[in-house]
Motif scaffolding. Structure first.
Motif, PDB file in Angstrom:
ATOM      1  N   ILE A   1       2.180   9.060   3.298  1.00  0.00           N
ATOM      2  CA  ILE A   1       2.560   8.255   2.890  1.00  0.00           C
ATOM      3  C   ILE A   1       4.160   8.231   2.370  1.00  0.00           C
ATOM      4  O   ILE A   1       4.800   6.974   2.679  1.00  0.00           O
ATOM      5  CB  ILE A   1       1.555   7.929   1.848  1.00  0.00           C
ATOM      6  CG1 ILE A   1       0.120   7.480   2.636  1.00  0.00           C
ATOM      7  CG2 ILE A   1       2.045   6.228   1.583  1.00  0.00           C
ATOM      8  CD1 ILE A   1      -0.818   6.753   1.262  1.00  0.00           C
ATOM      9  N   GLY A   2       4.465   9.437   1.519  1.00  0.00           N
ATOM     10  CA  GLY A   2       5.843   9.403   1.076  1.00  0.00           C
ATOM     11  C   GLY A   2       6.595   9.284   2.485  1.00  0.00           C
ATOM     12  O   GLY A   2       7.743   9.583   2.884  1.00  0.00           O
ATOM     13  N   LEU A   3       6.085  10.706   3.101  1.00  0.00           N
ATOM     14  CA  LEU A   3       7.421  10.811   4.666  1.00  0.00           C
ATOM     15  C   LEU A   3       6.680   9.150   5.358  1.00  0.00           C
ATOM     16  O   LEU A   3       8.418   8.855   5.995  1.00  0.00           O
ATOM     17  CB  LEU A   3       6.926  11.509   5.356  1.00  0.00           C
ATOM     18  CG  LEU A   3       6.940  12.132   6.318  1.00  0.00           C
ATOM     19  CD1 LEU A   3       8.588  12.091   6.570  1.00  0.00           C
ATOM     20  CD2 LEU A   3       6.539  13.090   7.870  1.00  0.00           C
ATOM     21  N   PHE A   4       5.972   7.983   5.698  1.00  0.00           N
ATOM     22  CA  PHE A   4       5.988   7.188   6.280  1.00  0.00           C
ATOM     23  C   PHE A   4       7.047   6.066   5.461  1.00  0.00           C
ATOM     24  O   PHE A   4       7.859   5.440   6.734  1.00  0.00           O
ATOM     25  CB  PHE A   4       4.792   7.207   6.710  1.00  0.00           C
ATOM     26  CG  PHE A   4       4.954   5.608   6.812  1.00  0.00           C
ATOM     27  CD1 PHE A   4       4.906   4.875   8.378  1.00  0.00           C
ATOM     28  CD2 PHE A   4       4.178   4.898   6.207  1.00  0.00           C
ATOM     29  CE1 PHE A   4       4.838   3.981   8.746  1.00  0.00           C
ATOM     30  CE2 PHE A   4       4.260   3.192   6.981  1.00  0.00           C
ATOM     31  CZ  PHE A   4       4.001   2.794   7.877  1.00  0.00           C
ATOM     32  N   ALA A   5       6.999   6.404   4.340  1.00  0.00           N
ATOM     33  CA  ALA A   5       8.048   5.212   3.363  1.00  0.00           C
ATOM     34  C   ALA A   5       9.454   5.881   3.596  1.00  0.00           C
ATOM     35  O   ALA A   5      10.078   4.954   4.062  1.00  0.00           O
ATOM     36  CB  ALA A   5       7.649   5.289   1.835  1.00  0.00           C
ATOM     37  N   ARG A   6      10.189   7.404   3.855  1.00  0.00           N
ATOM     38  CA  ARG A   6      11.297   7.454   4.430  1.00  0.00           C
ATOM     39  C   ARG A   6      11.730   6.918   5.600  1.00  0.00           C
ATOM     40  O   ARG A   6      12.568   6.608   5.514  1.00  0.00           O
ATOM     41  CB  ARG A   6      10.923   8.849   3.952  1.00  0.00           C
ATOM     42  CG  ARG A   6      11.169   8.948   2.962  1.00  0.00           C
ATOM     43  CD  ARG A   6      11.804  10.601   2.458  1.00  0.00           C
ATOM     44  NE  ARG A   6      11.125  11.134   1.056  1.00  0.00           N
ATOM     45  CZ  ARG A   6      12.053  11.065  -0.292  1.00  0.00           C
ATOM     46  NH1 ARG A   6      13.437  10.669   0.072  1.00  0.00           N
ATOM     47  NH2 ARG A   6      12.080  11.396  -1.168  1.00  0.00           N
ATOM     48  N   VAL A   7      10.495   6.519   6.144  1.00  0.00           N
ATOM     49  CA  VAL A   7      10.923   6.675   7.967  1.00  0.00           C
ATOM     50  C   VAL A   7      11.164   5.362   7.893  1.00  0.00           C
ATOM     51  O   VAL A   7      11.296   4.838   8.422  1.00  0.00           O
ATOM     52  CB  VAL A   7       9.548   7.320   8.634  1.00  0.00           C
ATOM     53  CG1 VAL A   7       9.793   6.463  10.737  1.00  0.00           C
ATOM     54  CG2 VAL A   7       9.151   8.857   8.940  1.00  0.00           C
ATOM     55  N   LEU A   8      10.679   4.446   7.311  1.00  0.00           N
ATOM     56  CA  LEU A   8      10.436   3.216   7.123  1.00  0.00           C
ATOM     57  C   LEU A   8      11.862   2.356   6.189  1.00  0.00           C
ATOM     58  O   LEU A   8      12.175   1.402   7.337  1.00  0.00           O
ATOM     59  CB  LEU A   8       9.195   1.765   6.283  1.00  0.00           C
ATOM     60  CG  LEU A   8       7.901   2.652   7.004  1.00  0.00           C
ATOM     61  CD1 LEU A   8       6.805   1.974   6.003  1.00  0.00           C
ATOM     62  CD2 LEU A   8       8.155   1.392   8.321  1.00  0.00           C
TER      63      LEU A   8
ATOM     64  N   MET B   1       2.840   6.350  -1.963  1.00  0.00           N
ATOM     65  CA  MET B   1       3.516   7.212  -1.533  1.00  0.00           C
ATOM     66  C   MET B   1       4.324   8.374  -2.389  1.00  0.00           C
ATOM     67  O   MET B   1       4.346   9.166  -2.241  1.00  0.00           O
ATOM     68  CB  MET B   1       5.048   6.498  -0.982  1.00  0.00           C
ATOM     69  CG  MET B   1       5.610   5.433  -2.095  1.00  0.00           C
ATOM     70  SD  MET B   1       6.791   4.924  -1.792  1.00  0.00           S
ATOM     71  CE  MET B   1       8.751   5.415  -2.197  1.00  0.00           C
ATOM     72  N   SER B   2       3.895   8.301  -4.216  1.00  0.00           N
ATOM     73  CA  SER B   2       4.318   8.775  -4.486  1.00  0.00           C
ATOM     74  C   SER B   2       2.977  10.074  -5.341  1.00  0.00           C
ATOM     75  O   SER B   2       3.441  10.978  -5.643  1.00  0.00           O
ATOM     76  CB  SER B   2       4.083   9.101  -6.081  1.00  0.00           C
ATOM     77  OG  SER B   2       3.290   7.872  -6.734  1.00  0.00           O
ATOM     78  N   THR B   3       1.483   9.897  -4.525  1.00  0.00           N
ATOM     79  CA  THR B   3       0.223  10.665  -4.459  1.00  0.00           C
ATOM     80  C   THR B   3      -0.374  11.654  -4.023  1.00  0.00           C
ATOM     81  O   THR B   3      -0.708  11.691  -3.462  1.00  0.00           O
ATOM     82  CB  THR B   3      -0.613   9.859  -5.078  1.00  0.00           C
ATOM     83  OG1 THR B   3      -1.256   8.544  -4.586  1.00  0.00           O
ATOM     84  CG2 THR B   3      -0.045   9.975  -6.430  1.00  0.00           C
ATOM     85  N   ASP B   4       0.996  10.926  -2.225  1.00  0.00           N
ATOM     86  CA  ASP B   4       0.309  11.381  -0.829  1.00  0.00           C
ATOM     87  C   ASP B   4       1.797  11.969  -0.120  1.00  0.00           C
ATOM     88  O   ASP B   4       2.532  10.808   0.585  1.00  0.00           O
ATOM     89  CB  ASP B   4      -0.659   9.819  -0.167  1.00  0.00           C
ATOM     90  CG  ASP B   4      -1.360  10.904   1.125  1.00  0.00           C
ATOM     91  OD1 ASP B   4      -0.384  11.197   2.281  1.00  0.00           O
ATOM     92  OD2 ASP B   4      -2.472  10.443   0.922  1.00  0.00           O
ATOM     93  N   HIS B   5       1.639  12.699   0.527  1.00  0.00           N
ATOM     94  CA  HIS B   5       2.974  13.305   0.666  1.00  0.00           C
ATOM     95  C   HIS B   5       3.446  13.096   2.462  1.00  0.00           C
ATOM     96  O   HIS B   5       4.157  12.238   2.737  1.00  0.00           O
ATOM     97  CB  HIS B   5       3.312  14.823   1.554  1.00  0.00           C
ATOM     98  CG  HIS B   5       3.517  15.332   0.012  1.00  0.00           C
ATOM     99  ND1 HIS B   5       4.132  15.362  -1.366  1.00  0.00           N
ATOM    100  CD2 HIS B   5       2.567  16.668  -0.961  1.00  0.00           C
ATOM    101  CE1 HIS B   5       4.717  15.836  -1.713  1.00  0.00           C
ATOM    102  NE2 HIS B   5       2.797  16.596  -2.548  1.00  0.00           N
TER     103      HIS B   5
ATOM    104  N   ALA C   1       1.023  -1.281  -0.231  1.00  0.00           N
ATOM    105  CA  ALA C   1       0.048   0.212   0.305  1.00  0.00           C
ATOM    106  C   ALA C   1       0.868   0.889  -0.261  1.00  0.00           C
ATOM    107  O   ALA C   1       0.737   2.286  -0.580  1.00  0.00           O
ATOM    108  CB  ALA C   1      -1.038  -0.102   1.093  1.00  0.00           C
ATOM    109  N   VAL C   2       1.497   1.347   0.964  1.00  0.00           N
ATOM    110  CA  VAL C   2       3.405   2.202   0.691  1.00  0.00           C
ATOM    111  C   VAL C   2       3.080   2.519  -0.192  1.00  0.00           C
ATOM    112  O   VAL C   2       3.566   3.085  -1.140  1.00  0.00           O
ATOM    113  CB  VAL C   2       4.349   2.158   2.111  1.00  0.00           C
ATOM    114  CG1 VAL C   2       5.422   3.229   1.715  1.00  0.00           C
ATOM    115  CG2 VAL C   2       3.836   2.529   3.697  1.00  0.00           C
ATOM    116  N   ARG C   3       3.808   1.194  -1.149  1.00  0.00           N
ATOM    117  CA  ARG C   3       4.433   1.608  -2.327  1.00  0.00           C
ATOM    118  C   ARG C   3       4.167   2.079  -3.515  1.00  0.00           C
ATOM    119  O   ARG C   3       4.133   2.990  -4.467  1.00  0.00           O
ATOM    120  CB  ARG C   3       5.274   0.580  -3.090  1.00  0.00           C
ATOM    121  CG  ARG C   3       6.779  -0.393  -2.832  1.00  0.00           C
ATOM    122  CD  ARG C   3       6.367  -1.083  -2.954  1.00  0.00           C
ATOM    123  NE  ARG C   3       8.250  -2.432  -2.359  1.00  0.00           N
ATOM    124  CZ  ARG C   3       8.405  -2.789  -1.454  1.00  0.00           C
ATOM    125  NH1 ARG C   3       7.553  -4.076  -2.592  1.00  0.00           N
ATOM    126  NH2 ARG C   3       9.587  -3.306  -1.117  1.00  0.00           N
ATOM    127  N   ALA C   4       2.274   1.978  -2.947  1.00  0.00           N
ATOM    128  CA  ALA C   4       0.789   2.113  -4.616  1.00  0.00           C
ATOM    129  C   ALA C   4       0.554   3.960  -3.887  1.00  0.00           C
ATOM    130  O   ALA C   4       0.415   4.391  -5.266  1.00  0.00           O
ATOM    131  CB  ALA C   4      -0.020   1.248  -4.490  1.00  0.00           C
TER     132      ALA C   4
END
Length: 64
Positions: free
Chosen positions: A33-40, A27-31, A22-25
């Protein structure tokens, strides 16, 4: 968190996979979620979301 909530390895793997997909799907459209991906990925400090919230609030106030 998942270990504490579910306990069973199969459920933990299932939920972790669902979260990562879900994060991969999105992260490019929601900032957020993008931040969450970077934290992960340890590319960003966990507390950076506070800075992001402050900037968001400041921009909102300026635009008002």
């Amino acid at each position: 968190y998942l270990v504490h909530k579910y306990g069973l390895k199969s459920l933990i793997v299932e939920w972790a996979t669902a979260i990562i997909n879900a994060v991969r799907a999105h992260m490019s459209t929601d900032h957020d979620i993008g931040l969450f991906a970077r934290v992960l990925k340890n590319e960003c400090d966990e507390e950076f979301h506070r800075v992001q919230q402050h900037v968001r609030q400041t921009v909102t106030n300026v635009l008002k």
